[in-house]
Structure formats: structure tokens, C-alpha cells
Scaffold this active site. Structure first.
Site, mmCIF file in Angstrom:
data_model
loop_
_atom_site.group_PDB
_atom_site.id
_atom_site.type_symbol
_atom_site.label_atom_id
_atom_site.label_comp_id
_atom_site.label_asym_id
_atom_site.label_seq_id
_atom_site.Cartn_x
_atom_site.Cartn_y
_atom_site.Cartn_z
ATOM 1 N N LYS A 7 65.338 28.587 82.737
ATOM 2 C CA LYS A 7 64.622 28.493 81.454
ATOM 3 C C LYS A 7 63.552 27.404 81.523
ATOM 4 O O LYS A 7 62.426 27.602 81.073
ATOM 5 C CB LYS A 7 65.602 28.143 80.318
ATOM 6 C CG LYS A 7 66.388 29.322 79.810
ATOM 7 C CD LYS A 7 67.051 29.000 78.467
ATOM 8 C CE LYS A 7 67.808 30.211 77.964
ATOM 9 N NZ LYS A 7 68.460 30.012 76.686
ATOM 10 N N PHE B 218 68.825 41.513 51.484
ATOM 11 C CA PHE B 218 70.142 41.548 52.139
ATOM 12 C C PHE B 218 71.125 42.473 51.431
ATOM 13 O O PHE B 218 72.324 42.241 51.421
ATOM 14 C CB PHE B 218 70.698 40.128 52.334
ATOM 15 C CG PHE B 218 70.106 39.502 53.561
ATOM 16 C CD1 PHE B 218 68.766 39.132 53.587
ATOM 17 C CD2 PHE B 218 70.846 39.356 54.717
ATOM 18 C CE1 PHE B 218 68.184 38.619 54.735
ATOM 19 C CE2 PHE B 218 70.274 38.845 55.879
ATOM 20 C CZ PHE B 218 68.948 38.473 55.886
ATOM 21 N N ASP C 240 67.024 21.567 78.679
ATOM 22 C CA ASP C 240 68.066 22.588 78.802
ATOM 23 C C ASP C 240 68.736 22.422 80.158
ATOM 24 O O ASP C 240 68.106 21.970 81.125
ATOM 25 C CB ASP C 240 67.462 23.996 78.672
ATOM 26 C CG ASP C 240 68.490 25.006 78.174
ATOM 27 O OD1 ASP C 240 68.426 25.383 76.984
ATOM 28 O OD2 ASP C 240 69.372 25.403 78.971
ATOM 29 N N GLY D 38 75.115 42.212 62.847
ATOM 30 C CA GLY D 38 75.481 41.715 64.174
ATOM 31 C C GLY D 38 74.777 40.394 64.396
ATOM 32 O O GLY D 38 74.519 39.661 63.453
ATOM 33 N N LYS E 262 75.363 25.219 55.342
ATOM 34 C CA LYS E 262 75.021 26.212 56.378
ATOM 35 C C LYS E 262 76.071 27.324 56.451
ATOM 36 O O LYS E 262 75.743 28.508 56.416
ATOM 37 C CB LYS E 262 74.871 25.504 57.737
ATOM 38 C CG LYS E 262 74.598 26.435 58.894
ATOM 39 C CD LYS E 262 73.272 27.147 58.763
ATOM 40 C CE LYS E 262 73.215 28.348 59.652
ATOM 41 N NZ LYS E 262 72.010 29.155 59.468
ATOM 42 N N CYS F 264 75.047 35.016 64.899
ATOM 43 C CA CYS F 264 75.364 34.045 63.847
ATOM 44 C C CYS F 264 76.347 34.505 62.787
ATOM 45 O O CYS F 264 77.395 33.891 62.626
ATOM 46 C CB CYS F 264 74.070 33.548 63.239
ATOM 47 S SG CYS F 264 73.137 32.647 64.486
HETATM 48 P P1 NAD Z 1 71.219 29.948 72.424
HETATM 49 O O1 NAD Z 1 72.440 30.347 73.124
HETATM 50 O O2 NAD Z 1 70.057 30.889 72.356
HETATM 51 O O3 NAD Z 1 70.664 28.586 73.037
HETATM 52 C C1 NAD Z 1 71.473 27.486 73.328
HETATM 53 C C2 NAD Z 1 70.835 26.736 74.496
HETATM 54 O O4 NAD Z 1 71.558 25.538 74.743
HETATM 55 C C3 NAD Z 1 70.868 27.526 75.804
HETATM 56 O O5 NAD Z 1 69.550 27.616 76.332
HETATM 57 C C4 NAD Z 1 71.781 26.716 76.708
HETATM 58 O O6 NAD Z 1 71.413 26.773 78.081
HETATM 59 C C5 NAD Z 1 71.590 25.314 76.140
HETATM 60 N N1 NAD Z 1 72.676 24.398 76.478
HETATM 61 C C6 NAD Z 1 74.021 24.600 76.367
HETATM 62 N N2 NAD Z 1 74.681 23.505 76.798
HETATM 63 C C7 NAD Z 1 73.752 22.598 77.184
HETATM 64 C C8 NAD Z 1 73.808 21.282 77.733
HETATM 65 N N3 NAD Z 1 74.994 20.676 77.967
HETATM 66 N N4 NAD Z 1 72.662 20.662 78.013
HETATM 67 C C9 NAD Z 1 71.467 21.251 77.783
HETATM 68 N N5 NAD Z 1 71.344 22.497 77.271
HETATM 69 C C10 NAD Z 1 72.473 23.165 76.976
HETATM 70 O O7 NAD Z 1 71.660 29.533 70.951
HETATM 71 P P2 NAD Z 1 70.824 29.645 69.594
HETATM 72 O O8 NAD Z 1 70.820 31.028 69.112
HETATM 73 O O9 NAD Z 1 69.538 28.902 69.753
HETATM 74 O O10 NAD Z 1 71.798 28.822 68.626
HETATM 75 C C11 NAD Z 1 71.986 27.427 68.784
HETATM 76 C C12 NAD Z 1 72.742 26.916 67.568
HETATM 77 O O11 NAD Z 1 71.947 27.121 66.392
HETATM 78 C C13 NAD Z 1 74.058 27.643 67.296
HETATM 79 O O12 NAD Z 1 74.981 26.730 66.764
HETATM 80 C C14 NAD Z 1 73.691 28.680 66.236
HETATM 81 O O13 NAD Z 1 74.760 29.044 65.412
HETATM 82 C C15 NAD Z 1 72.647 27.933 65.433
HETATM 83 N N6 NAD Z 1 71.673 28.801 64.758
HETATM 84 C C16 NAD Z 1 71.150 29.886 65.401
HETATM 85 C C17 NAD Z 1 70.191 30.682 64.767
HETATM 86 C C18 NAD Z 1 69.617 31.909 65.424
HETATM 87 O O14 NAD Z 1 68.940 32.675 64.745
HETATM 88 N N7 NAD Z 1 69.848 32.170 66.683
HETATM 89 C C19 NAD Z 1 69.753 30.319 63.482
HETATM 90 C C20 NAD Z 1 70.304 29.195 62.861
HETATM 91 C C21 NAD Z 1 71.253 28.426 63.512
HETATM 92 C C1 UGA Z 2 70.869 34.977 60.014
HETATM 93 C C2 UGA Z 2 70.405 34.350 58.684
HETATM 94 O O1 UGA Z 2 69.621 35.293 57.971
HETATM 95 C C3 UGA Z 2 69.599 33.089 58.925
HETATM 96 O O2 UGA Z 2 69.241 32.483 57.685
HETATM 97 C C4 UGA Z 2 70.439 32.110 59.733
HETATM 98 O O3 UGA Z 2 69.708 30.954 60.053
HETATM 99 C C5 UGA Z 2 70.891 32.790 61.031
HETATM 100 O O4 UGA Z 2 71.615 34.006 60.735
HETATM 101 C C6 UGA Z 2 71.813 31.890 61.794
HETATM 102 O O5 UGA Z 2 72.525 31.120 61.220
HETATM 103 O O6 UGA Z 2 71.774 32.012 62.988
HETATM 104 P P1 UGA Z 2 69.726 36.453 61.922
HETATM 105 O O7 UGA Z 2 71.114 36.637 62.405
HETATM 106 O O8 UGA Z 2 68.682 36.031 62.883
HETATM 107 O O9 UGA Z 2 69.706 35.354 60.742
HETATM 108 O O10 UGA Z 2 69.201 37.806 61.268
HETATM 109 P P2 UGA Z 2 69.352 38.512 59.836
HETATM 110 O O11 UGA Z 2 68.022 38.984 59.418
HETATM 111 O O12 UGA Z 2 70.094 37.684 58.877
HETATM 112 O O13 UGA Z 2 70.228 39.799 60.207
HETATM 113 C C7 UGA Z 2 71.570 39.661 60.618
HETATM 114 C C8 UGA Z 2 72.219 41.024 60.708
HETATM 115 O O14 UGA Z 2 72.401 41.563 59.404
HETATM 116 C C9 UGA Z 2 71.404 42.071 61.466
HETATM 117 O O15 UGA Z 2 72.266 42.833 62.278
HETATM 118 C C10 UGA Z 2 70.795 42.936 60.377
HETATM 119 O O16 UGA Z 2 70.560 44.259 60.795
HETATM 120 C C11 UGA Z 2 71.901 42.890 59.336
HETATM 121 N N1 UGA Z 2 71.414 43.133 57.962
HETATM 122 C C12 UGA Z 2 70.569 42.260 57.358
HETATM 123 C C13 UGA Z 2 71.871 44.243 57.276
HETATM 124 O O17 UGA Z 2 72.665 45.055 57.811
HETATM 125 N N2 UGA Z 2 71.453 44.447 55.992
HETATM 126 C C14 UGA Z 2 70.596 43.592 55.359
HETATM 127 O O18 UGA Z 2 70.258 43.844 54.181
HETATM 128 C C15 UGA Z 2 70.151 42.477 56.063
#
Ligand code: NAD
Ligand code: UGA
Length: 435
Positions: A35, A254, A30, A262, A209, A265
Site C-alpha cells: 500500500k 436509508f 501503514d 453489507g 458512533k 461496518c
Molecule cells: P481498512 O481495513 O480499509 O484499513 C485499515 C488499515 O489499517 C489497513 O490498511 C491496514 O493495513 C492498516 N493497519 C492495521 N494494523 C496496522 C498497524 N499495526 N500499523 C499500521 N497500519 C495498520 O479499514 P477501514 O475501512 O478504513 O476502517 C478503519 C476503521 O474505521 C474501522 O474501525 C471502521 O469500523 C471505521 N470506519 C470505517 C468506515 C468505512 O466506510 N470503511 C467508515 C467509518 C468508520
Molecule cells: C455506513 C454509514 O452509512 C456511514 O455513516 C458510516 O460511517 C460507515 O457505515 C461506517 O461506519 O463504516 P457504508 O457502509 O460505507 O457507510 O455504506 P452505506 O451507504 O451506509 O450502505 C451500507 C449498506 O446498506 C449497503 O450494503 C447498502 O446497499 C445498504 N443499504 C443502504 C440498503 O440496503 N438500503 C438503504 O436504504 C441504504
């Protein structure tokens, strides 16, 4: 297998610790030195149930290391994951500059041995092609690599369980060599769980996705629309949606109405998908409607608060839950924060409690009072708003809550206490989608 994970957020860190736990040699990178320092000490910068335990175990057994320097670690890896953030740009596009930067850094240091670069960040269709172009632009002529798309479907709060027991593993690959390497990497999970593996084209994987997140958002907005109709007709959205969801073609999950979705994602991914459709000249009215219903969900909830309390100026309002969902400290796009912001602008005094998200909230809203427990948030308040359905709120002593409040009015934005006789306990109680 040696693999490098770039970006140690919710996705990168979870992927890193889980791949180490199933036997691989993982280095997580990172560019945030804070971190890396914390992680190297076995401490997680995020709250994610079960994560810290696996983190410590794999640091101790030597399979998991951390670095701040991509150049130092990519040469030895066979697989390199890109897991950096892809936020929404002001024009609605996905911000891909972090992905591009990482691709360039990989290219400059990856050497000549064959490698698979895995795009795990959520990105618009055709991004992997751009990543490949970037790598070829900055690497040497002898560079031998493939770029695959391996979208992540984990949910915050259950990230470890989702990764270890996935509904499916999607590998978007146009190369046999890359596909085989990806299958070898995930073999322990596939063998143990029997999870279906979908090997598809790179472009299809990217669309899977965005499509999955869009569909889940549609379900939630549908539930919120039904809730609105129920509020206007004195019907009960929980009864209605429960019965609708019993149809196996629809499914119950869901379909919980509330104050809207919120998180980092859904809002970002549907905005990006909407933009993709716009650029393809495809009508994106469905996605616009999902966004509008979602915005209306928290505004309607606030409207009910205003209708009941009349003037909010000077009133003390307790808020339970700040995170965008339970079991996370993530505040990104949390509807609770939108509600608090409006309450403050209307002159209300907010007292808030959240089990994990208060440190982050203090940076955004220093002016509100942060409480040690839900009872303190209820103390002296003229209304209590439930914005996140943490389990610990379910088991509260509601009689004690009533004694603490100045006026016993509850707005339950997550229908947390829908099966408790709140009226019988002396509250004025408002759920979502309920008379
Ligand atoms: P995040 O913001 O929590 O983490 C991203 C990390 O990348 C940070 O720690 C940041 O410092 C690091 N970073 C950024 N630029 C960098 C660089 N040049 N070199 C090294 N590190 C670097 O993001 P996240 O929630 O983990 O999401 C990452 C991706 O995965 C997004 O595209 C998101 O849409 C996707 N995603 C997220 C979730 C989720 O639940 N959060 C689930 C599925 C997919
Ligand atoms: C969501 C997807 O569920 C994951 O499959 C996906 O990988 C991720 O986004 C992503 O792409 O980052 P996440 O955002 O972590 O995951 O959480 P969820 O459980 O999906 O909830 C998302 C929001 O929807 C929350 O604010 C939750 O309160 C709301 N929600 C969920 C509702 O209002 N009603 C529901 O029935 C379910």
C-alpha cells in the site's frame, strides 16, 4: 499542523488526503508495504471516487507523505490518528488488538512534547481509556498526551464529499487543550461548511458512533420487513416506504429495501454494540432482530429465484454487481457474494460483472465467469440478478439484454428498474417488496 494518520484504509486514507488538502502537513502510515509503495507513487489501492486526484495533488504540493514506520514519524506530529481496522472477533467482540498494537508503538516513540492521540477507528465505549492506559504503560514519565475520540461517519463511494462536507463533527474529549487542537485541525472545514461541532465526553463520542450505525441498520431492516409484508400482500414497498419517509420525523433516506446491508461496518458495528449491551446485561433483542431481518433479506431474494427457476443445477445465472454498494470496490460482507455462494452450491453456473470489484472477487470465487460488460453476463443466462445498483446499470439497453438472455427473467435485488415497464418489454421481472 503536523499530523500522522495510522492505517491507510478507506478511513485513514480519506482523512489523510482531505486534511492535507485543507492545508495540514500529513504523513500516512501503514504496515502493508504494498500500500505504501502504491500510495507514494500517487496511486490509490482502493477505488473511491475523487480520491486519487486529491492524493496526487497533495503529494505534488509536498503536504502529503507516506511511511511504513510509526517510530520514525510520530515524534514530530502534534496529532496522531488511529485509523486501523477493528473487525469482529468470533465471540462478537470488536477485535482491538490492532488498536492496542498501534497505541503501544506510538507510546514507544512519541517523545515528551504534548500530543493528541485521536481514536478514529470505530470502537466500543471505554476503548479510549484503554488506549490512554496503554500509552502511559509504554511511554516515559515525561509523556504528555490526551486521547480523544473523533468518530468517522463517511460512507464508501462518497467518502471525500462526506469528509469535506460533514453532517457533524464529533469530538469526544475530556481535555480543553486537546479540544482546542482538534478545533484548529478542522477549522477550515468548520468555517467553510458551518458543520455543527459536538464537543462531548469521550465515552459519549464512542457511543454516538455505534448508535448512529445501529439506527441506520434499524431503518434498513425496517424497510426490508415492510418489503416482505408487501410481497405477501401484493402491495408495493416503494410506494409504502416513500410515503412513510415523507414524514419529516422519519425521513426518506436509508429506507430502500433490497438484499440487505453489507459492508465492513454495519454488520460489524451492530455485532459489537450487541456485545456491549450483553456485557452490560441490557436486553439486545432489537439488534438481534435487525440482524435476523437482514439475513432474511438476501435469503428471501434467493428463495424467489429458486421458486421461479425450480432446479438451479446447471442453469446459467447472470449477476450484475458484486460490491456491497455502488461506487466502491469493497466486497466485505457483500450480500452479492452470499447469493453467489449459495447459487454455486446449488449447481448453478454464474456469470458476473461489476465495474470495480471483479479483481477482488476473482480471489474468492475463481470458478465463476467474469464478464467484460453486463451484456456478456446476460448472454445465454436463464435469469439475471441485480445485486448492486451501479449507475451504469440504470442506463443499460434492456431490449439488448433481453435479446442476449436465454430466458428473460430479472430479479432486481435493488429495485434499480422499478420505474421501467419491464413486463411490457417482455421480461418476467421481480423487484424487492413488489408483487
Ligand atoms: P481498512 O481495513 O480499509 O484499513 C485499515 C488499515 O489499517 C489497513 O490498511 C491496514 O493495513 C492498516 N493497519 C492495521 N494494523 C496496522 C498497524 N499495526 N500499523 C499500521 N497500519 C495498520 O479499514 P477501514 O475501512 O478504513 O476502517 C478503519 C476503521 O474505521 C474501522 O474501525 C471502521 O469500523 C471505521 N470506519 C470505517 C468506515 C468505512 O466506510 N470503511 C467508515 C467509518 C468508520
Ligand atoms: C455506513 C454509514 O452509512 C456511514 O455513516 C458510516 O460511517 C460507515 O457505515 C461506517 O461506519 O463504516 P457504508 O457502509 O460505507 O457507510 O455504506 P452505506 O451507504 O451506509 O450502505 C451500507 C449498506 O446498506 C449497503 O450494503 C447498502 O446497499 C445498504 N443499504 C443502504 C440498503 O440496503 N438500503 C438503504 O436504504 C441504504
Amino acid at each position: 499542523m503536523k499530523a500522522v494518520i495510522i492505517g491507510t484504509g478507506y478511513v485513514g486514507l480519506t482523512t489523510g488526503v482531505c486534511l492535507a488538502d485543507i492545508g495540514h502537513e500529513i504523513c500516512c502510515v501503514d504496515n502493508n508495504p504494498e500500500k505504501i509503495k502504491l500510495l507514494s507513487q500517487g496511486r490509490s489501492p482502493i477505488f473511491e471516487p475523487g480520491l486519487e486526484e486529491i492524493l496526487k495533488r497533495n503529494i505534488e504540493n509536498g503536504r502529503l507523505t507516506f511511511s511504513g514506520d510509526i517510530a520514525k514519524v510520530v515524534k514530530d506530529a502534534r496529532v496522531i490518528f488511529i485509523c486501523v481496522n477493528t473487525p469482529t472477533r468470533e465471540d462478537g467482540h470488536s477485535e482491538l488488538k490492532f488498536v492496542e498494537k498501534v497505541a503501544k508503538e506510538i507510546a514507544l516513540s512519541m517523545g515528551d512534547d504534548y500530543k493528541v492521540i485521536v481514536d478514529k477507528s470505530t470502537v466500543p465505549v471505554k476503548t479510549a481509556e484503554k488506549v490512554k492506559e496503554t500509552i502511559l504503560r509504554y511511554s516515559t514519565e515525561r509523556t504528555h498526551c490526551d486521547v480523544v475520540s473523533n468518530p468517522e461517519f463517511l460512507k464508501e463511494g462518497t467518502a471525500i464529499a462526506d469528509t469535506m462536507n460533514p453532517d457533524r463533527i464529533v469530538i469526544g474529549s475530556d481535555s480543553k487543550e486537546a479540544t482546542e487542537l482538534m478545533l484548529e485541525l478542522y477549522k477550515p472545514i468548520i468555517d467553510r461548511t458551518g458543520a455543527p461541532v459536538k464537543i462531548v465526553s469521550v465515552r459519549s463520542a464512542e457511543l454516538i458512533k455505534h448508535g448512529a450505525n445501529t439506527f441506520l441498520s434499524i431503518k434498513i431492516s425496517f424497510a426490508n420487513l415492510i418489503a416482505e409484508v408487501c410481497e405477501e400482500t401484493d402491495a408495493d414497498a416503494i410506494e409504502v416506504l416513500d410515503a412513510i419517509g415523507l414524514d419529516e420525523r422519519i425521513g426518506k433516506r436509508f429506507l430502500r429495501p433490497g438484499i440487505g446491508f453489507g459492508g465492513s461496518c454495519f454488520p460489524k458495528d451492530i455485532a459489537a454494540f450487541k456485545k456491549t449491551m450483553e456485557m452490560l446485561r441490557i436486553d439486545n433483542a432489537l439488534i438481534k432482530a435487525v440482524e435476523e431481518v437482514n439475513e432474511l433479506a438476501w435469503r428471501r431474494f434467493l428463495g424467489r429465484v429458486e421458486k421461479e427457476l425450480w432446479v438451479l443445477d446447471g442453469k446459467v445465472i447472470g449477476v450484475l454487481g458484486l460490491a456491497f454498494k455502488p461506487d466502491t470496490d469493497d466486497l466485505r460482507n457483500s450480500p452479492a457474494l452470499k447469493i453467489i455462494s449459495e447459487l454455486l452450491s446449488l449447481g448453478a453456473k454464474v456469470k458476473a460483472y461489476d465495474p470495480e470489484a471483479m479483481e477482488g472477487a476473482k480471489l474468492m470465487f475463481p470458478e465463476i465467469e467474469y464478464c467484460v460488460d453486463p451484456y456478456q453476463a446476460a448472454e445465454g443466462s436463464e435469469a439475471l440478478l441485480v445485486c448492486t445498483e451501479w449507475d451504469e446499470f440504470r442506463d443499460l439497453d434492456v431490449k439488448k439484454i433481453k435479446e442476449k438472455m436465454l430466458v428473460p427473467v430479472i430479479f432486481d435485488g435493488r429495485n434499480l428498474w422499478h420505474d421501467v415497464d419491464m413486463k411490457g418489454l417482455g421480461f418476467r421481472y421481480f423487484g424487492v417488496g413488489r408483487a
